[in-house]
Scaffold this active site. Structure first.
Site, short mmCIF file in Angstrom:
data_model
loop_
_atom_site.label_atom_id
_atom_site.label_comp_id
_atom_site.label_asym_id
_atom_site.label_seq_id
_atom_site.Cartn_x
_atom_site.Cartn_y
_atom_site.Cartn_z
N GLU A 146 0.61 -1.61 -0.14
CA GLU A 146 0.22 -0.01 -0.12
C GLU A 146 1.19 1.25 -0.05
O GLU A 146 1.92 1.16 1.11
CB GLU A 146 -1.21 0.32 1.42
CG GLU A 146 -1.54 1.17 1.98
CD GLU A 146 -2.55 1.46 2.40
OE1 GLU A 146 -2.57 0.36 3.74
OE2 GLU A 146 -3.54 1.93 2.99
N GLU A 196 -5.76 -3.03 12.34
CA GLU A 196 -5.53 -3.44 11.20
C GLU A 196 -6.63 -4.99 11.03
O GLU A 196 -6.94 -4.95 10.57
CB GLU A 196 -3.88 -4.48 11.48
CG GLU A 196 -2.82 -3.05 11.14
CD GLU A 196 -2.89 -2.33 10.64
OE1 GLU A 196 -3.49 -2.00 9.68
OE2 GLU A 196 -2.23 -1.12 10.94
N1 BES Z 1 -2.97 0.79 6.14
C1 BES Z 1 -2.54 1.18 6.76
C2 BES Z 1 -0.57 1.13 6.42
C3 BES Z 1 0.23 2.37 5.69
C4 BES Z 1 -0.27 3.35 5.86
C5 BES Z 1 0.16 1.48 3.85
C6 BES Z 1 0.44 4.46 4.93
C7 BES Z 1 0.29 2.49 3.52
C8 BES Z 1 0.96 3.91 3.66
C9 BES Z 1 -2.06 0.29 8.38
O1 BES Z 1 -4.13 0.49 8.48
C10 BES Z 1 -2.51 1.73 9.18
O2 BES Z 1 -3.16 3.07 9.28
N2 BES Z 1 -1.36 1.82 10.03
C11 BES Z 1 -1.25 2.78 11.00
C12 BES Z 1 -1.07 2.70 12.50
C13 BES Z 1 -2.75 2.98 12.66
C14 BES Z 1 -2.78 2.12 14.48
C15 BES Z 1 -3.32 4.04 12.63
C16 BES Z 1 0.26 3.20 11.12
O3 BES Z 1 1.12 2.67 9.94
O4 BES Z 1 0.45 4.07 11.29
ZN ZN Z 2 -5.41 1.80 8.55
#
Ligand code: BES
Ligand code: ZN
Length: 871
Positions: free
Chosen positions: A121, A298
């Site tokens: 992603e 997640e």
């Molecule tokens: N989908 C995101 C991970 C992601 C973030 C992929 C940016 C590609 C680019 C994941 O669900 C997410 O939001 N992760 C957060 C933590 C969350 C608890 C807010 C992160 O990785 O900071």
């Molecule tokens: Zn997320």
């Protein structure tokens, strides 16, 4: 590389569609062979070409319907592969090479300390193979992984394991099938020699799900809290949203090198080990809470993100804002609702309000971007979650749940837009949400002016609320629609019954929630016997800034008496900020500093209040952070803020030191360490008090806590207080900590952050030294964030008048950009205060920003951020 903008208004439907894709990986450190076989259908007319995305991939061969194509039959550039004159439906097979070891961007397939893993992603899959790498192209994936059996005994991908077996030359293979169609960004693969913790979960319809958490061997015992959190998440989503898990297996893999916190790949989440591994010796209470919320986040994406995904990346808040709202609710239901709200609002103010007041301000649904990776922002996430929370408040829990059910029912299996989500909400809403949609398109934090008049004769209390528009972006702003929760308190702090006069047209929801929709509106309350005090925006019902003409005494009254716990905290912060800003003004004009006795007595009252929840008490006794205070200064004089804050701390200790110390001692626990919420609150208050005791002349108690602590929360607080002191104890503790934990990179992150965050003047030199220490590695994002990121957020040193802080960070941005553009652009955000600096500082920073922009082959990521700041 093109620096062109992508616009939402230019969206076009895909002209080709995929049904299935079979992938085969022959894993190799530097030359992995990827074979992809896709069933493709043309949706558009014959003359529409198939354009596949690509990045850093090397083409080996293409087969159309089994026939190898000649070079003249396709067009190849470094970022695309184009095929013309294709039949209505066909199979396309592509063979290509990639180099996982050289992938320091940690995007696509890469190696992290011996483990192959992926991060796709938003646009990483094109770094694995040629593909229609956009979220509205969904396919059913099958993956065959071939690898050396000894080095990579564990082979994982999305979905359920279908087959595995041995091959010649010491190799083996595994085949994974994911029955759910998904976009490429949710694809994942892992191969390594990993330890595993196994458990199971029985779903609401009695299905047994196998749960696995994979980590580096030797760390298995640190996975138990994450596993409990996973089971709690699964149960919570069933109970609160009626959502059940849909595959036979749920795998989580923890890796040390990861750009973000964690990723929701279908059935195979990949996590930064920071959000998985924890035990009392190495993790703080905050770390444990972070694990619970990220594991939840997640997991919750499985429905809000995976089953229903985004049509395009402009819709990102559709899944992220909603899933943050869900993880916040999860944590609130499991722990304390008020304390969770306080921590979420603090984070919103520190990250999102700052962003929204800066040159990178954007709506939760942006209209354009250069690099989508730059839009995983506090605005899309945290403000996005506040917008969902307002909908929740407007609809009420029951209607909201019904609207969510409708959303899941209607859009399951599709890639949709925020409008589709709002449609479902509207179906169950008592209010028309048309005007509410402005929260999606307008940027900037709305500001409200509140004024009131009491009329003794008519016994009416008239409140006027005015929306003012101070957004940094020039767009013309229209008034917002939002819920605004209030209470009127009499002088005994009793809440009055709110009765609106007939001629005030506005709506009251649930008795104490005003619905605001006009630029200016007036509410007249009747049967009010004496001038009341209004407690406003209770529980932070809307993400706005409010201006009042309340006195210090009035805030002190709310701080002591408000029934809304969040607002008691809020009043404590407003009061402290008012007092601090006055002192900062004094420092700036060379006048003597003095601390208001009203504040001291309000602080004392909270300190001595033995009925308060200990965690809430800790929050109320914490002064606003430097970054919070910076927000309200027109021209930044960072040093003055530090001087004022340290003065207030010293004054509080001078006046109330004996009580602070007494209460601190009463909280010292000799019992065994426990993660039970009462014990955690105790530690939080104790450590809050310790930060004040650090201002004492003799800080023996701090060193004593460091030496006697039986957990990381206590040890780390003591260490960071010592790291700001001039005593020998500081050296002893830092050396002890380093020697004790130097083999544990997660703990070393804390060490680096403590040193880089210190106010002491040797900090810049210490940071330079640590860059060369064996524990540091610039290729590992966690270490970069801990050392360089913490230093860049250490305003005192970053804004050093000699400009050395700016130069240091700019040089690191340039160095990192060659390795990992995402991490480089994240770091470059610290220059966002540029326009508010004084002339001298602005000139120094300008030079550095221009140096970054003139760097050869600068990434889009850094270009987008720095060019916005420099306008
Ligand atoms: N989908 C995101 C991970 C992601 C973030 C992929 C940016 C590609 C680019 C994941 O669900 C997410 O939001 N992760 C957060 C933590 C969350 C608890 C807010 C992160 O990785 O900071
Ligand atoms: Zn997320």
């Amino acid at each position: 590389m093109s620096m062109e903008k992508v616009y939402l208004k230019d969206y076009e439907k895909p002209v080709y569609e995929l049904s299935t894709i079979d992938l085969e990986f022959n894993l190799d450190d530097t030359k992995t062979l990827v074979k992809s076989k896709m069933k493709v259908k043309r949706l558009g007319s014959e003359n529409q070409a198939l354009v596949l995305d690509a990045d850093e991939v090397e083409l080996k061969a293409i087969f159309l319907e089994g026939e190898e194509l000649h070079e003249s039959e396709y067009e190849l550039t470094s970022n695309s592969l184009t095929l013309h004159n294709l039949p209505k439906s066909f199979t396309l097979e592509i063979h290509n090479y990639i180099n996982p070891e050289a992938n320091t961007a940690l995007d696509g397939l890469y190696k992290s300390s011996g483990i192959f893993c992926t991060q796709n992603e938003p646009e990483g899959f094109r770094r694995i193979t040629y593909f229609l790498d956009r979220p509205d192209v969904m396919a059913v994936y099958t993956t065959k992984i071939i690898a050396d059996k000894k080095k990579y005994p564990i082979l994982l991908s999305n979905g359920n394991l279908f087959e595995k077996g041995d091959l010649s030359d010491g190799k083996h293979y595994a085949i994974w099938k994911d029955p759910f169609p998904k976009p490429s960004y949710l694809y994942a693969l892992v191969a390594g020699d990993l330890g595993v913790v196994n458990d199971s979960f029985k779903t609401m319809s009695d299905k047994d799900i196998e749960l696995n958490i994979y980590c580096d061997k030797g760390n298995e015992s640190k996975c138990s809290f994450a596993m409990e959190s996973l089971k709690n998440s699964m149960k919570w989503d069933e109970e609160r949203f009626g959502r059940e898990y849909d595959l036979d297996i749920y795998n989580i893999v923890a890796v040390d090198s990861f750009n973000m916190g964690a990723m929701e790949n279908k059935g195979l989440n990949i996590f930064n080990s920071h959000y998985v591994l924890a035990d009392s010796d190495t993790a703080t209470d905050t770390n444990f809470m972070g694990i619970e919320s990220v594991i939840g986040h997640e997991y919750f994406h499985n429905w809000t993100g995976n089953r229903i995904t985004c049509r395009d990346w402009f819709q990102l808040t559709l899944k992220e804002g909603l899933t943050v709202f869900r993880d916040q609710e999860f944590s609130s239901d499991l722990n304390s609702r008020a304390v969770q709200r306080i921590s979420d609002v603090k984070a919103l103010r520190e990250r999102q309000f700052v962003e929204d007041a800066s040159p990178t301000s954007h709506p939760i649904k942006p209209e354009s971007y250069i690099q989508i990776n730059n839009f995983y922002t506090a605005t899309i996430y945290e403000k996005g979650a506040e917008v969902i929370r307002m909908i929740h408040t407007l609809l009420g829990e029951e209607n909201f749940r019904a609207a969510m059910d409708l959303y899941f029912e209607t859009f399951d299996g599709q890639a949709v837009r925020t409008e589709d989500f709002i449609w479902a909400m509207q179906e169950k809403s008592p209010f028309n949400l048309e005007q509410f949609k402005l929260w999606y398109s307008q940027s900037g934090t709305p500001e409200l002016d509140i004024s009131s008049v009491y009329d003794k004769k008519s016994k009416t209390f008239k409140v006027t609320i005015k929306q003012c528009f101070l957004s940094p972006v020039n767009t013309e702003q229209k008034p917002y629609f939002f819920p605004f929760k209030i209470a009127l308190l009499d002088n005994k702090a009793q809440e009055l019954n709110l009765i609106l006069e007939n001629n005030s047209s506005q709506i009251l929801l649930d008795k104490n929630i005003l619905i605001i929709s006009k630029e200016e509106e007036t509410f007249v309350f009747k049967d009010v016997d004496a001038t009341p005090l209004m407690s406003f925006n209770q529980n932070f019902s809307a993400p706005v800034k409010v201006h009042t003409s309340y006195s210090l005494d009035e805030y002190a009254f709310l701080m002591a008496n408000d029934k809304d716990e969040f607002n008691r905290f809020e009043a404590s912060q407003t009061l402290a900020s008012m007092v601090l800003h006055k002192i900062i003004d004094a420092v700036e004009s060379d006048l003597p500093m003095s601390l208001s006795p009203i504040f001291v007595s309000a602080f004392d009252k909270v300190l001595k209040d033995m009925d308060l929840d200990l965690s809430l008490k800790a929050d109320m006794l914490t002064l606003p952070s430097v970054s919070m205070l910076m927000q309200d200064r027109k021209v930044l004089d960072v040093e003055a803020i530090y001087i004022a804050k340290n003065f207030v701390k010293r004054e509080l200790v001078r006046e109330l030191g004996a009580d602070i110390k007494g209460q601190y001692i009463s909280l010292i626990n000799t019992k065994e360490y426990s993660l039970d919420s009462k014990e955690m609150s105790k530690r939080k208050l104790k450590n809050t008090l310790l930060t004040y005791l650090g201002a004492l002349k003799d800080s023996g108690v701090v060193k004593a806590q460091y030496d006697n602590s039986n957990n990381m929360t206590d040890r780390l607080t003591a260490l960071s207080v010592l790291a700001n002191s001039r005593e020998n104890a500081k050296i002893d503790a830092l050396t002890d900590f380093y020697e004790r934990y130097k083999d544990n990179t997660l703990v070393m992150n804390k060490y680096l952050a403590v040193i880089a965050s210190s106010e002491l003047k040797e900090t810049p030199a210490n940071v330079l030294k640590l860059l060369d220490d064996e524990i540091f590695d610039i290729k590992v994002p966690n270490l970069v964030r801990s050392l360089i990121g913490s230093f860049a957020r250490n305003a005192l040193h970053f804004h050093a008048v000699n400009g050395k802080g700016y130069k240091f960070v700019a040089d690191k941005v340039i160095e990192l950009d060659k390795l990992n553009p995402q991490i480089a652009s994240g770091l470059s955000g610290v220059f966002k205060d540029y326009s508010r600096l004084n002339d001298n500082a602005r000139n120094l920073m300008k030079k550095e920003l221009e140096k970054i922009l003139s760097t050869k082959d600068l990434s889009k990521n850094v270009y987008e951020i720095v060019s916005k700041i420099l306008v």
